[in-house]
Design an enzyme around this catalytic site. Structure first.
Site, PDB file in Angstrom:
ATOM      1  N   ARG A  51       0.848  -1.185   0.000  1.00  0.00           N
ATOM      2  CA  ARG A  51       0.000   0.000   0.000  1.00  0.00           C
ATOM      3  C   ARG A  51       0.889   1.242   0.000  1.00  0.00           C
ATOM      4  O   ARG A  51       1.990   1.241   0.539  1.00  0.00           O
ATOM      5  CB  ARG A  51      -0.922   0.026   1.220  1.00  0.00           C
ATOM      6  CG  ARG A  51      -2.089  -0.953   1.112  1.00  0.00           C
ATOM      7  CD  ARG A  51      -3.006  -0.883   2.321  1.00  0.00           C
ATOM      8  NE  ARG A  51      -2.338  -1.310   3.525  1.00  0.00           N
ATOM      9  CZ  ARG A  51      -1.799  -0.520   4.428  1.00  0.00           C
ATOM     10  NH1 ARG A  51      -1.891   0.795   4.311  1.00  0.00           N
ATOM     11  NH2 ARG A  51      -1.188  -1.013   5.476  1.00  0.00           N
ATOM     12  N   TYR A  72      -1.303  -3.663  -7.130  1.00  0.00           N
ATOM     13  CA  TYR A  72      -1.026  -4.428  -5.913  1.00  0.00           C
ATOM     14  C   TYR A  72      -2.182  -4.420  -4.902  1.00  0.00           C
ATOM     15  O   TYR A  72      -2.677  -3.348  -4.527  1.00  0.00           O
ATOM     16  CB  TYR A  72       0.239  -3.891  -5.197  1.00  0.00           C
ATOM     17  CG  TYR A  72       0.423  -4.635  -3.897  1.00  0.00           C
ATOM     18  CD1 TYR A  72       0.996  -5.911  -3.906  1.00  0.00           C
ATOM     19  CD2 TYR A  72      -0.104  -4.159  -2.698  1.00  0.00           C
ATOM     20  CE1 TYR A  72       1.064  -6.659  -2.757  1.00  0.00           C
ATOM     21  CE2 TYR A  72      -0.037  -4.904  -1.540  1.00  0.00           C
ATOM     22  CZ  TYR A  72       0.552  -6.154  -1.582  1.00  0.00           C
ATOM     23  OH  TYR A  72       0.597  -6.904  -0.444  1.00  0.00           O
ATOM     24  N   LYS A 105      -9.593  -2.411   1.772  1.00  0.00           N
ATOM     25  CA  LYS A 105      -9.334  -1.252   2.613  1.00  0.00           C
ATOM     26  C   LYS A 105     -10.095  -0.012   2.136  1.00  0.00           C
ATOM     27  O   LYS A 105     -10.618   0.767   2.943  1.00  0.00           O
ATOM     28  CB  LYS A 105      -7.824  -0.971   2.692  1.00  0.00           C
ATOM     29  CG  LYS A 105      -7.017  -2.098   3.353  1.00  0.00           C
ATOM     30  CD  LYS A 105      -7.600  -2.470   4.647  1.00  0.00           C
ATOM     31  CE  LYS A 105      -6.954  -3.483   5.542  1.00  0.00           C
ATOM     32  NZ  LYS A 105      -5.789  -4.231   5.300  1.00  0.00           N
ATOM     33  N   HIS A 121     -10.588  -2.292  11.539  1.00  0.00           N
ATOM     34  CA  HIS A 121      -9.485  -3.137  11.054  1.00  0.00           C
ATOM     35  C   HIS A 121      -9.237  -4.234  12.097  1.00  0.00           C
ATOM     36  O   HIS A 121      -8.261  -4.187  12.840  1.00  0.00           O
ATOM     37  CB  HIS A 121      -8.236  -2.263  10.859  1.00  0.00           C
ATOM     38  CG  HIS A 121      -7.115  -2.923  10.119  1.00  0.00           C
ATOM     39  ND1 HIS A 121      -5.819  -2.456  10.187  1.00  0.00           N
ATOM     40  CD2 HIS A 121      -7.073  -3.997   9.290  1.00  0.00           C
ATOM     41  CE1 HIS A 121      -5.031  -3.211   9.430  1.00  0.00           C
ATOM     42  NE2 HIS A 121      -5.761  -4.161   8.889  1.00  0.00           N
ATOM     43  N   SER A 161      -1.312  -3.361  10.391  1.00  0.00           N
ATOM     44  CA  SER A 161      -0.955  -4.263   9.298  1.00  0.00           C
ATOM     45  C   SER A 161       0.307  -5.061   9.633  1.00  0.00           C
ATOM     46  O   SER A 161       1.282  -4.499  10.140  1.00  0.00           O
ATOM     47  CB  SER A 161      -0.720  -3.448   8.026  1.00  0.00           C
ATOM     48  OG  SER A 161      -1.891  -2.728   7.715  1.00  0.00           O
ATOM     49  N   CYS A 221       0.828  -7.223  11.939  1.00  0.00           N
ATOM     50  CA  CYS A 221       1.108  -7.323  13.380  1.00  0.00           C
ATOM     51  C   CYS A 221       0.372  -8.496  14.020  1.00  0.00           C
ATOM     52  O   CYS A 221       0.195  -8.533  15.235  1.00  0.00           O
ATOM     53  CB  CYS A 221       0.766  -6.017  14.078  1.00  0.00           C
ATOM     54  SG  CYS A 221       1.943  -4.706  13.704  1.00  0.00           S
ATOM     55  N   ASP A 229      -9.260  -9.720   9.146  1.00  0.00           N
ATOM     56  CA  ASP A 229      -8.760  -8.370   8.811  1.00  0.00           C
ATOM     57  C   ASP A 229      -9.770  -7.254   9.064  1.00  0.00           C
ATOM     58  O   ASP A 229      -9.383  -6.172   9.475  1.00  0.00           O
ATOM     59  CB  ASP A 229      -8.319  -8.347   7.338  1.00  0.00           C
ATOM     60  CG  ASP A 229      -7.398  -7.178   7.015  1.00  0.00           C
ATOM     61  OD1 ASP A 229      -6.415  -6.971   7.752  1.00  0.00           O
ATOM     62  OD2 ASP A 229      -7.656  -6.465   6.026  1.00  0.00           O
ATOM     63  N   ARG A 263       2.095 -12.255  -0.435  1.00  0.00           N
ATOM     64  CA  ARG A 263       0.779 -12.626   0.127  1.00  0.00           C
ATOM     65  C   ARG A 263       0.181 -13.838  -0.565  1.00  0.00           C
ATOM     66  O   ARG A 263       0.546 -14.183  -1.686  1.00  0.00           O
ATOM     67  CB  ARG A 263      -0.182 -11.433  -0.044  1.00  0.00           C
ATOM     68  CG  ARG A 263       0.297 -10.138   0.617  1.00  0.00           C
ATOM     69  CD  ARG A 263      -0.569  -9.746   1.749  1.00  0.00           C
ATOM     70  NE  ARG A 263      -0.002  -8.660   2.544  1.00  0.00           N
ATOM     71  CZ  ARG A 263      -0.516  -8.276   3.705  1.00  0.00           C
ATOM     72  NH1 ARG A 263      -1.602  -8.856   4.183  1.00  0.00           N
ATOM     73  NH2 ARG A 263       0.040  -7.301   4.402  1.00  0.00           N
TER      74      ARG A 263
HETATM   75  P1  GTP Z   1      -2.310  -7.654   7.538  1.00  0.00           P
HETATM   76  O1  GTP Z   1      -2.790  -8.718   6.615  1.00  0.00           O
HETATM   77  O2  GTP Z   1      -1.245  -6.792   6.912  1.00  0.00           O
HETATM   78  O3  GTP Z   1      -3.409  -6.819   8.097  1.00  0.00           O
HETATM   79  O4  GTP Z   1      -1.471  -8.392   8.711  1.00  0.00           O
HETATM   80  P2  GTP Z   1      -1.918  -9.239   9.997  1.00  0.00           P
HETATM   81  O5  GTP Z   1      -2.226  -8.317  11.127  1.00  0.00           O
HETATM   82  O6  GTP Z   1      -2.951 -10.233   9.640  1.00  0.00           O
HETATM   83  O7  GTP Z   1      -0.544  -9.968  10.389  1.00  0.00           O
HETATM   84  P3  GTP Z   1      -0.122 -11.514  10.288  1.00  0.00           P
HETATM   85  O8  GTP Z   1      -0.937 -12.399  11.178  1.00  0.00           O
HETATM   86  O9  GTP Z   1      -0.055 -11.879   8.866  1.00  0.00           O
HETATM   87  O10 GTP Z   1       1.347 -11.465  10.905  1.00  0.00           O
HETATM   88  C1  GTP Z   1       2.359 -10.644  10.379  1.00  0.00           C
HETATM   89  C2  GTP Z   1       3.709 -11.058  10.882  1.00  0.00           C
HETATM   90  O11 GTP Z   1       3.727 -11.081  12.313  1.00  0.00           O
HETATM   91  C3  GTP Z   1       4.118 -12.447  10.427  1.00  0.00           C
HETATM   92  O12 GTP Z   1       5.461 -12.415  10.008  1.00  0.00           O
HETATM   93  C4  GTP Z   1       3.962 -13.307  11.660  1.00  0.00           C
HETATM   94  O13 GTP Z   1       4.853 -14.389  11.660  1.00  0.00           O
HETATM   95  C5  GTP Z   1       4.229 -12.324  12.792  1.00  0.00           C
HETATM   96  N1  GTP Z   1       3.494 -12.701  14.031  1.00  0.00           N
HETATM   97  C6  GTP Z   1       2.163 -12.965  14.127  1.00  0.00           C
HETATM   98  N2  GTP Z   1       1.816 -13.320  15.396  1.00  0.00           N
HETATM   99  C7  GTP Z   1       2.965 -13.263  16.117  1.00  0.00           C
HETATM  100  C8  GTP Z   1       3.266 -13.530  17.501  1.00  0.00           C
HETATM  101  O14 GTP Z   1       2.418 -13.872  18.313  1.00  0.00           O
HETATM  102  N3  GTP Z   1       4.574 -13.356  17.881  1.00  0.00           N
HETATM  103  C9  GTP Z   1       5.538 -12.973  16.985  1.00  0.00           C
HETATM  104  N4  GTP Z   1       6.782 -12.830  17.440  1.00  0.00           N
HETATM  105  N5  GTP Z   1       5.285 -12.730  15.670  1.00  0.00           N
HETATM  106  C10 GTP Z   1       4.021 -12.876  15.252  1.00  0.00           C
HETATM  107  C1  SPV Z   2      -2.927  -4.472   5.354  1.00  0.00           C
HETATM  108  O1  SPV Z   2      -1.951  -3.842   4.897  1.00  0.00           O
HETATM  109  O2  SPV Z   2      -3.455  -4.170   6.454  1.00  0.00           O
HETATM  110  C2  SPV Z   2      -3.467  -5.623   4.612  1.00  0.00           C
HETATM  111  C3  SPV Z   2      -2.980  -5.859   3.260  1.00  0.00           C
HETATM  112  O3  SPV Z   2      -4.339  -6.317   5.118  1.00  0.00           O
HETATM  113  S1  SPV Z   2      -3.711  -4.775   2.102  1.00  0.00           S
HETATM  114  O4  SPV Z   2      -4.833  -5.462   1.482  1.00  0.00           O
HETATM  115  O5  SPV Z   2      -2.674  -4.484   1.116  1.00  0.00           O
HETATM  116  O6  SPV Z   2      -4.176  -3.602   2.766  1.00  0.00           O
HETATM  117 MN    MN Z   3      -4.897  -5.551   7.218  1.00  0.00          MN
END
Ligand code: GTP
Ligand code: SPV
Ligand code: MN
Length: 589
Positions: free
Chosen positions: A71, A199, A208, A228, A250, A252, A279, A372
């Site tokens: 983004r 993208y 979003k 979110h 994002s 996290c 999400d 992704r």
């Molecule tokens: P978006 O799709 O961008 O909104 O991201 P999201 O909030 O769904 O994050 P996602 O669950 O994909 O995790 C993102 C990164 O954080 C990955 O590299 C995970 O491995 C890492 N991660 C997730 N949960 C944990 C945790 O409990 N501990 C640690 N150390 N890393 C974590």
């Molecule tokens: C984020 O960035 O919070 C995502 C991926 O979930 S995107 O669809 O690119 O916003």
């Molecule tokens: Mn997201």
């Protein structure tokens, strides 16, 4: 041939055809036959690569342009009539100027291309809470991703009927010129214009742009909330179910928490976790006075790196078929995919995310950090039986969280709703690869909505306070931080499945089963109340080290928060300022 007699739809599509000048127009009816033909076409042109049908049935690999991998927040605009309505956290352009400037970029941008007219619904089309959008796009990749992420096609137009209430989404890849890339929302016009990107979050306009930026504006007007947030259910051994939402910025940890597999001891005792969404949550007050959440999406657009059979088996199992992978490594030996953190065996014969020959031993990453997978939610082994429930699920707790190396303890609870809103407004997190720009810089990201709020965030905080007043049975509000680091920079808390231990404490607090320490920032657990049975290489002393609240660090944080609040001037609700001052008082005691 138009698939609808809806005059507003047809008139708008005609106007956009006159502007963009496509060679061909294709209405997406949503049939498998049509989608199959598009897949075949994308493979023929090289837009997508068909992967090993035995190992990854129905799966494809797509590579975006190298300048187009995340983004672009600095090029994202909220075009409200006045700058104040967009507020200090959003980029703003005057709507007339934006239409004019962008109109020139769109003019003729579909020449030699096909316009796909894609009707989609956020939410199950027949749900009273679903909302319709139409995306015009020149990208088959967008059509096929939207076919996974949303409900599409004729059935959506049938539900829309003659209504003029739909989001008008216009996407053009144009030249993929990053200097002319714009992601522009016109909340008052129910309109999104996205240009010069191909993208994810920039171009899958249901996600979003609509389900957060436009929907948050609608939600404020109509008395609901667009957030979110992931949504998960926890089934206790006695069969009782608790539903929780969590707002993390994002990349996290939303997808990971939403699909969590509890530690063995919990599973033996009969605990189960089910995923409703990973999400986005749309929340409404039910007739019973509780807050109910639906996931408006139909798929997951998940971060690939770090996803493996240990960290998130449910996500990995979800993307073994009918999935589009974006910017991962192509394993040429067996025509499959790979990314950092999938396993310890990077393929020997492979192309990196840019499509270049790649040798893992040279130390360069093969997959883009924001690569992704797009996979149907229904394929998730732990998908909730309430995933498509019209009214959604009743929420017992709301969790805010971020990536903080120091400061924020593993978990704490707010004193009450308004204090919880303050905790959400004070969120800060280290930036990630999900957006372009520096990674690892701490920034304010209230409610994980900084990049996604379609109006002035001061009004948004006010809306949260107002909603609290209307919810009869308020969810309790918590804050978590899985990312505290030791002096060597290692994550202290094991995270992932072990986050169940924190969820259990949260449920126990909701049920008034455990006490807590009252601190300046909120209720912090007594270490003994977090179950560590069966946890590996972790003891109660280490736990105590990440439950500490350092008043000096917090005072520093409050300074940053005061500056952030000051940007909103008089528009900041008095309740928020009151909460900030109360925190300062408690910290100085
Ligand atoms: P978006 O799709 O961008 O909104 O991201 P999201 O909030 O769904 O994050 P996602 O669950 O994909 O995790 C993102 C990164 O954080 C990955 O590299 C995970 O491995 C890492 N991660 C997730 N949960 C944990 C945790 O409990 N501990 C640690 N150390 N890393 C974590
Ligand atoms: C984020 O960035 O919070 C995502 C991926 O979930 S995107 O669809 O690119 O916003
Ligand atoms: Mn997201």
């Amino acid at each position: 041939m138009s698939l609808t007699t809806n005059k507003a739809v047809n008139q708008w599509v005609d106007e956009m055809i006159a502007l963009t000048k496509p060679d061909q127009i294709v209405w997406i009816d949503g049939s498998e036959a049509q989608l199959d033909a598009l897949r075949a076409e994308a493979v023929a042109t090289g837009e997508m690569i068909k992967l090993n049908e035995e190992k990854l049935p129905g799966c494809y690999l797509h590579r975006t342009a190298v300048n187009d991998v995340a983004r672009v927040e600095h090029r994202t605009f909220i075009c409200t009539p006045t700058k104040e309505e967009a507020g200090p956290t959003n980029n703003w352009m005057d709507p007339a100027e934006a239409y004019d400037m962008l109109g020139k970029l769109y003019d003729g941008s579909y020449k030699g291309r096909t316009m796909y007219v894609l009707p989609f619904s956020m939410g199950v089309p027949t749900s009273p809470f679903a909302k319709v959008g139409i995306e015009l796009t020149d990208s088959i990749y967008v059509v096929l991703n939207m076919a996974i992420m949303t409900r599409i096609g004729q059935k959506v137009l049938d539900v829309l009927g003659d209504s003029e209430d739909f989001v008008h989404g216009l996407h053009a890849r144009a030249e993929l010129d990053e200097e002319k890339r714009y992601i522009v929302q016109f909340p008052q016009d129910n309109t999104i214009w996205s240009i010069n990107s191909g993208y994810g979050g920039n171009v899958l306009l249901g996600k979003k742009c609509f389900a957060l930026r436009i929907a948050s504006y609608q939600a404020k007007k109509e008395g609901w909330m667009a957030e979110h947030m992931l949504i998960l259910g926890i089934k206790k051994p006695n069969g009782e179910k608790f539903y929780v939402t969590a707002a993390f910025p994002s990349a996290c940890g939303k997808t990971n928490l939403a699909m969590l597999i509890p530690p063995e001891g919990y599973r033996k005792n009969g605990y189960e976790v089910e995923c409703v969404g990973d999400d986005i949550a749309w929340l409404r007050i039910g007739q019973d006075g509780r807050l109910w959440a639906v996931n408006p999406e139909a798929g997951f657009f998940g971060v690939a790196p770090g996803t493996n059979m240990k960290s998130n088996p449910n996500a990995l199992l979800t993307c073994q078929k009918n999935t589009i992978f974006t910017n991962v490594v192509h394993n040429l030996a067996d025509n499959t995919v790979w990314w950092e953190g999938l396993d310890k065996n990077p393929p020997a014969e492979a192309l990196n995310w840019k499509g270049e020959p790649w040798d893992a031993s040279k130390g360069e990453k093969g997959a883009h950090p924001n690569s992704r997978f797009t996979a149907p939610a229904a394929q998730c082994p732990c998908i909730s039986d309430q995933f498509e429930a019209d009214q959604g699920v009743p929420i017992s707790a709301i969790i805010f969280g971020g990536r903080r190396a120091k400061t924020a303890p593993l978990v704490y609870q707010s004193f009450d709703w308004n204090h919880g809103v303050f905790v959400g407004s004070a969120m800060a997190s280290e930036t990630t690869a999900a957006a372009t720009g520096a990674v690892g810089v701490v920034r304010r990201d209230p409610m994980a909505m900084k990049p996604f709020c379609g109006y002035n965030m001061a009004d948004y905080f006010g809306h949260w306070v107002e909603m609290g007043g209307k919810i009869g049975k308020q969810p309790k509000i918590f804050h978590t931080n899985w990312f505290r680091q030791d002096d060597e920079g290692h994550f202290v808390w094991p995270g992932f499945g072990d986050n169940m231990r924190v969820l259990e404490w949260i449920i126990n607090r909701c049920e008034d089963k455990v006490g807590a320490q009252e601190t300046a920032i909120g209720y912090v657990p007594n270490a003994e109340d977090i179950n560590l049975d069966g946890i590996k290489d972790f003891d109660i002393e280490t736990l105590k080290s990440i439950l500490t609240v350092d008043p000096e660090l917090w005072m520093e944080d409050v300074k940053g928060l005061e500056e952030f609040y000051a940007d909103f001037g008089d528009r900041m609700p008095a309740e928020m300022t009151k909460q900030l001052n109360a925190l300062k008082d408690r910290l100085s005691k």
